[in-house]
Design a protein around this motif. Structure first.
Motif, PDB file in Angstrom:
ATOM      1  N   GLN A   1       0.760  -1.181  -0.059  1.00 50.44           N
ATOM      2  CA  GLN A   1       0.028   0.114   0.182  1.00 50.44           C
ATOM      3  C   GLN A   1       0.865   1.122   0.274  1.00 50.44           C
ATOM      4  O   GLN A   1       0.232   2.394  -0.022  1.00 50.44           O
ATOM      5  CB  GLN A   1      -0.995   0.089   1.338  1.00 50.44           C
ATOM      6  CG  GLN A   1      -2.023  -1.167   1.388  1.00 50.44           C
ATOM      7  CD  GLN A   1      -3.048  -0.942   2.378  1.00 50.44           C
ATOM      8  OE1 GLN A   1      -2.324  -0.922   3.508  1.00 50.44           O
ATOM      9  NE2 GLN A   1      -4.265  -1.268   2.147  1.00 50.44           N
ATOM     10  N   ALA A   2       2.116   1.260  -0.119  1.00 54.18           N
ATOM     11  CA  ALA A   2       3.009   2.427   0.000  1.00 54.18           C
ATOM     12  C   ALA A   2       2.742   2.987  -1.299  1.00 54.18           C
ATOM     13  O   ALA A   2       2.449   2.362  -2.532  1.00 54.18           O
ATOM     14  CB  ALA A   2       4.418   2.299   0.216  1.00 54.18           C
ATOM     15  N   GLU A   3       3.113   4.634  -1.319  1.00 50.42           N
ATOM     16  CA  GLU A   3       2.692   5.452  -2.536  1.00 50.42           C
ATOM     17  C   GLU A   3       3.626   4.988  -3.594  1.00 50.42           C
ATOM     18  O   GLU A   3       4.876   4.818  -3.331  1.00 50.42           O
ATOM     19  CB  GLU A   3       2.704   6.679  -2.261  1.00 50.42           C
ATOM     20  CG  GLU A   3       2.422   7.943  -3.137  1.00 50.42           C
ATOM     21  CD  GLU A   3       2.540   9.196  -2.660  1.00 50.42           C
ATOM     22  OE1 GLU A   3       2.342   9.973  -3.641  1.00 50.42           O
ATOM     23  OE2 GLU A   3       2.693   9.391  -1.365  1.00 50.42           O
ATOM     24  N   VAL A   4       3.023   4.790  -4.780  1.00 51.69           N
ATOM     25  CA  VAL A   4       4.167   4.610  -6.132  1.00 51.69           C
ATOM     26  C   VAL A   4       4.775   5.877  -6.616  1.00 51.69           C
ATOM     27  O   VAL A   4       3.934   6.696  -6.763  1.00 51.69           O
ATOM     28  CB  VAL A   4       3.253   3.964  -6.928  1.00 51.69           C
ATOM     29  CG1 VAL A   4       4.150   3.295  -8.276  1.00 51.69           C
ATOM     30  CG2 VAL A   4       2.482   2.703  -6.386  1.00 51.69           C
ATOM     31  N   PRO A   5       5.978   5.805  -6.662  1.00 54.05           N
ATOM     32  CA  PRO A   5       6.627   7.048  -7.237  1.00 54.05           C
ATOM     33  C   PRO A   5       5.843   7.084  -8.820  1.00 54.05           C
ATOM     34  O   PRO A   5       5.766   6.281  -9.437  1.00 54.05           O
ATOM     35  CB  PRO A   5       8.108   6.564  -7.504  1.00 54.05           C
ATOM     36  CG  PRO A   5       8.480   5.363  -6.162  1.00 54.05           C
ATOM     37  CD  PRO A   5       6.755   4.959  -6.185  1.00 54.05           C
ATOM     38  N   PRO A   6       5.950   8.608  -9.473  1.00 55.46           N
ATOM     39  CA  PRO A   6       5.291   8.729 -10.499  1.00 55.46           C
ATOM     40  C   PRO A   6       6.129   8.113 -11.571  1.00 55.46           C
ATOM     41  O   PRO A   6       5.333   7.802 -12.888  1.00 55.46           O
ATOM     42  CB  PRO A   6       5.223  10.407 -10.586  1.00 55.46           C
ATOM     43  CG  PRO A   6       6.060  10.785  -9.679  1.00 55.46           C
ATOM     44  CD  PRO A   6       6.189   9.468  -8.569  1.00 55.46           C
ATOM     45  N   THR A   7       7.458   7.924 -11.559  1.00 54.75           N
ATOM     46  CA  THR A   7       8.120   7.426 -12.647  1.00 54.75           C
ATOM     47  C   THR A   7       8.380   5.938 -12.706  1.00 54.75           C
ATOM     48  O   THR A   7       9.106   5.427 -13.687  1.00 54.75           O
ATOM     49  CB  THR A   7       9.744   8.172 -12.616  1.00 54.75           C
ATOM     50  OG1 THR A   7      10.103   7.764 -11.236  1.00 54.75           O
ATOM     51  CG2 THR A   7       9.560   9.524 -12.605  1.00 54.75           C
ATOM     52  N   GLN A   8       7.811   5.146 -11.913  1.00 54.17           N
ATOM     53  CA  GLN A   8       7.833   3.736 -11.700  1.00 54.17           C
ATOM     54  C   GLN A   8       6.450   3.064 -12.339  1.00 54.17           C
ATOM     55  O   GLN A   8       5.520   3.670 -11.800  1.00 54.17           O
ATOM     56  CB  GLN A   8       8.235   3.206 -10.341  1.00 54.17           C
ATOM     57  CG  GLN A   8       9.038   3.923  -9.710  1.00 54.17           C
ATOM     58  CD  GLN A   8      10.482   3.710 -10.318  1.00 54.17           C
ATOM     59  OE1 GLN A   8      11.069   2.591 -10.718  1.00 54.17           O
ATOM     60  NE2 GLN A   8      11.446   4.838 -10.568  1.00 54.17           N
ATOM     61  N   GLN A   9       6.690   2.094 -12.979  1.00 51.97           N
ATOM     62  CA  GLN A   9       5.555   1.610 -13.732  1.00 51.97           C
ATOM     63  C   GLN A   9       5.307   0.063 -13.012  1.00 51.97           C
ATOM     64  O   GLN A   9       4.476  -0.721 -13.271  1.00 51.97           O
ATOM     65  CB  GLN A   9       5.801   1.298 -15.191  1.00 51.97           C
ATOM     66  CG  GLN A   9       5.852   2.554 -15.912  1.00 51.97           C
ATOM     67  CD  GLN A   9       7.359   3.321 -16.079  1.00 51.97           C
ATOM     68  OE1 GLN A   9       8.163   2.585 -16.018  1.00 51.97           O
ATOM     69  NE2 GLN A   9       7.135   4.678 -15.880  1.00 51.97           N
ATOM     70  N   ASN A  10       6.317  -0.407 -12.293  1.00 56.70           N
ATOM     71  CA  ASN A  10       6.007  -1.636 -11.672  1.00 56.70           C
ATOM     72  C   ASN A  10       6.633  -1.820 -10.169  1.00 56.70           C
ATOM     73  O   ASN A  10       7.358  -0.906  -9.897  1.00 56.70           O
ATOM     74  CB  ASN A  10       6.728  -2.958 -12.458  1.00 56.70           C
ATOM     75  CG  ASN A  10       6.246  -2.856 -13.942  1.00 56.70           C
ATOM     76  OD1 ASN A  10       5.413  -3.313 -14.190  1.00 56.70           O
ATOM     77  ND2 ASN A  10       7.168  -2.425 -14.771  1.00 56.70           N
TER      78      ASN A  10
END
Length: 774
Positions: free
Chosen positions: A183-192
């Motif tokens: 559930q951690a926030e996904v960095p905008p530059t990461q797709q996986n």
């Protein structure tokens, strides 16, 4: 193909909007008969097909723009690497740093192996990808400040954070850790996202009984903002066969004792392995100094034993008492346990005497005083730590009860309402109250003021006096006695030792009958009778405790006051009642440290944690002293609170959970159940750590396509406009012929304002006369 934001696909029908607008705004040609038109028809026919083709192409481009924009917002992903070099993956290392990871394999601990594996994987992560580190014990804690994008400098930073991590003496909640990672926030530059759990597979850390929790984790992984892969790396060999003898805890009869007062300590040892353990030695130490050695017998697989030691202190203070077994097994940290004991000169309490004019043996408080080692206000050589102050009932409401730890009423009589309210406030703030019912107890007054419909001091109401002797129809029937084994309450543990005490020989001839609680609301019972009725019950009120017993503490109604067990009961129950107002030195994980110091000049202190960290603690003013509080006690182990500049250290100990010593791993059935909940990947650790997520984002190309289509639409629209209207500007004309022609709906080119007649049209530029109407 998959979509990360599937809901945007609901807007896909908007792609038909350009077609609908074209149909609704479609123009119809109105033919106007004009003689000269017949010479222009042939040229107009040649250009109609090309113009229609361009218009249809323009309409198609507009439809594609809307469709491509909607699909880009839905963020489609293609399996595999369809386009080179565009994939970015975040790797989340979840590291099990529980106590079982201390276990050594091939001269290295499992925790060191986990850090080494994560370090090797870090070397293989390409620049541009991101990394997080999550520690699972004693609860999920991020070791990295957010997601760190890998480059030459940040890679070393992550490596340093990996090597700074340390195992604890507590357990892990791996289900909660996986929830936190997913559930951690996904960095905008990461797709996986790839979650890699490094653990020893200890079953107690997995919480396999929580089916609902694992189902929720499966739903979280399915609805994650990016495709998430979950890998499990189990380190070490099968540890179910590992030998492990542990000291689960040290049990003591009391943690506040007097100077020269002998008390007992009991170490609870258990063999958590399946094979027997050899005999050994248990070494007792006080403040790190060895004091005594006890023999440890052979323990069969899964068996336990108690090892006892009796000790006394010559000076006041706070002492950490530890014991360590010399077992040679796989897990060293659980070979040791600690308990902290406070040694004091005295513990003040109030003893209420309702009949001071009677003879010595007839007084209500005589036997209680004698059990404490006091007679006629004078201390005996064998007195305990509790120092009683004798008062009459009418003085209770005028006393400053905060100066005392407990109030004992050996034979309750009716008390004024203000006295009952004062006792209620005293208990609520942490004081102890021990009430013994007797011949002078008024049933109605007790139920009204002390029970108060369940909101008062007493846990239960009373009904009436029961004559147990009169109830025995057959004189050969055994009398009603105290049942020493009917309760496992900590305050009655010593009373159950019938080899040393005569608890089971105490007879009860008369007593008050307690009204049973409503169904589903059990009362806390300290002692029961052989007929199953409660003899003593307790209640928690605020921070304090209340004990109510159904017989007086004198030679009436029972043989309690003249029994050997009475002395032990008085000391143990008073130690239990006075505990809330004493400083708690033995804590559960997360339980706060709270210390009251008389020196108001102490403004701060330093707390040293089991990992050697220093936590600053600020004092709060409290009366003529100060109170130091902190909740930084989540890690099991030894703590020391150093006061001000003096550096005086007060020891505290946070107990560990004994189940962490059970090294049994997940079974094949557990792995099957986990696979049913979530798509967990097990197998070769090297293959698992070196596997990469293959999923390609498509939306950047769609956004590029939107820009290209918009540019193409602008260019094509300009071409169509130039073909229809020409590129030369239309100038003002005042020629009557031009005006008349314009009024008639015709458009004729002119040579300029000074021309007398229109210039003839060229052969390849036919003149078109069309009147448009909507």
């Amino acid at each position: 193909m998959s979509f990360l934001s599937f809901a945007f696909l609901a807007a896909l029908p908007l792609a038909a909007a350009p077609i609908l607008l074209h149909l609704f705004d479609r123009r119809r040609n109105v033919v106007i008969e004009w003689g000269a038109m017949q010479f222009l028809m042939e040229a107009a026919t040649r250009r109609t097909s090309a113009r229609k083709l361009k218009q249809w192409l323009l309409l198609l481009m507009r439809v594609l723009v809307v469709a491509a924009l909607v699909l880009a917002l839905a963020r489609p992903m293609l399996p595999g690497s369809w386009f080179a070099g565009s994939e970015r993956t975040e790797t989340v290392f979840v590291i099990d740093n529980s106590m079982s990871m201390h276990r050594s394999v091939d001269e290295a601990s499992l925790f060191e192996n986990a850090i080494s594996r994560a370090d090797e994987t870090l070397d293989g992560i390409e620049a541009g990808n991101s990394v997080r580190i999550l520690l699972a014990s004693p609860y999920p804690v991020w070791a990295t400040p957010g997601s760190i994008r890998i480059d030459s400098k940040s890679r070393e930073l992550v490596r340093d954070l990996l090597h700074e991590a340390r195992p604890t003496d507590g357990g892990s909640d791996l289900l909660a850790a996986l929830f936190t990672a997913a559930q951690a926030e996904v960095p905008p530059t990461q797709q996986n996202r790839r979650i890699v759990l490094l653990t020893d597979g200890q079953a107690t850390d997995w919480n396999m009984a929580d089916d609902a929790g694992w189902n929720r984790l499966r739903d979280v992984l399915k609805t994650s903002a990016v495709p998430t892969q979950l890998d499990i790396v189990e380190l070490g060999e099968d540890i179910r066969e590992a030998a492990n003898v542990a000291v689960d805890r040290i049990r003591t009869s009391r943690t506040v004792v007097g100077v020269h007062e002998t008390f007992s300590l009991t170490a609870e040892l258990q063999n958590h392995a399946r094979q027997s353990s050899p005999p050994g030695t248990l070494t007792w130490a006080v403040a790190g100094n060895e004091q005594h050695e006890s023999h440890v017998p052979t323990l069969g697989g899964g068996k336990s034993t108690d090892v006892q030691w009796k000790h006394s202190f010559e000076q006041t203070g706070v002492y950490a008492i530890s014991c360590q077994v010399d077992a040679d097994d796989a897990l060293a940290p659980d070979n040791r346990a600690t308990v902290v004991v406070e040694v004091v000169d005295d513990i003040p309490l109030l003893l209420v005497e309702s009949s001071p004019d009677l003879t010595e043996f007839q007084r209500d408080a005589f036997f209680t005083q004698a059990a404490l080692g006091w007679l006629e206000g004078e201390a005996l050589d064998t007195r305990g730590v509790h120092v009683p102050t004798l008062i009459e009932p009418d003085r209770l409401s005028r006393m400053n009860l905060d100066e005392y730890r407990a109030v004992v009423i050996p034979n309750l009589q009716a008390l004024p309402e203000e006295t009952v309210l004062a006792l209620r406030d005293f208990v609520f703030n942490g004081g102890g109250l021990w009430i013994a019912l007797g011949p002078r107890t008024d049933v109605e007054a007790f139920n009204e003021h002390f029970f108060a419909d369940g909101d008062g001091l007493a846990p239960l109401a009373i009904d009436r006096i029961v004559d147990e002797d009169a109830n025995q129809d057959d004189r050969d029937t055994d009398p009603v006695k105290v049942d020493p084994f009917a309760s496992d309450h900590p305050a009655t543990a010593q009373l159950a030792d019938t080899d040393q005490l005569d608890t089971g020989e105490i007879t009860v001839s008369q007593r008050f009958r307690f009204v049973p609680p409503p169904e589903g609301e059990p009362a806390s019972v300290l002692l029961k009778l052989t007929n199953g009725e409660p003899l003593a019950v307790e209640k928690y009120l605020g921070r304090g405790r209340v004990i109510v017993q159904s017989v007086p503490m004198r030679l009436q109604w029972s043989t309690l006051a003249k029994s050997q067990a009475f002395v032990v009961m008085v000391h143990d129950w008073l130690a239990y009642l006075t505990q809330p107002r004493a400083t708690r030195h033995n804590l559960a994980p997360g339980e706060p440290i709270s210390v009251h110091v008389a020196d108001a000049s102490i403004l701060d202190a330093t707390l040293r944690t089991p990992h050697g960290e220093e936590v600053q603690v600020t004092a709060d003013t409290a009366g003529d002293g100060a109170v130091l509080r902190t909740s930084r006690t989540i890690l099991p182990g030894d703590y020391v609170l150093e006061l001000g500049l003096s550096g005086d250290g007060i020891p505290f100990h946070v107990n560990r959970d004994p189940v962490e010593s059970n090294l049994a791993t997940l079974t094949a059935g557990d792995h099957t159940r986990l696979a049913e909940f979530v798509a967990l990947t097990h197998g070769d650790p090297e293959a698992t750590l070196n596997r990469s997520v293959q999923s390609e984002p498509l939306w950047p190309l769609l956004l590029t396509l939107v820009i290209v289509l918009i540019l193409g639409e602008l260019i094509l629209s300009g071409v169509i406009a130039r073909e229809r209207f020409g590129s030369a500007p239309i100038e003002e004309a005042t020629d009557p012929f031009t005006t008349a022609s314009r009024d008639a709906g015709t458009s004729l080119p002119t040579a300029g304002p000074h021309s007398a007649a229109p210039a003839p049209a060229k052969a390849d530029e036919p003149l078109t006369v069309v009147t448009n109407s909507n």
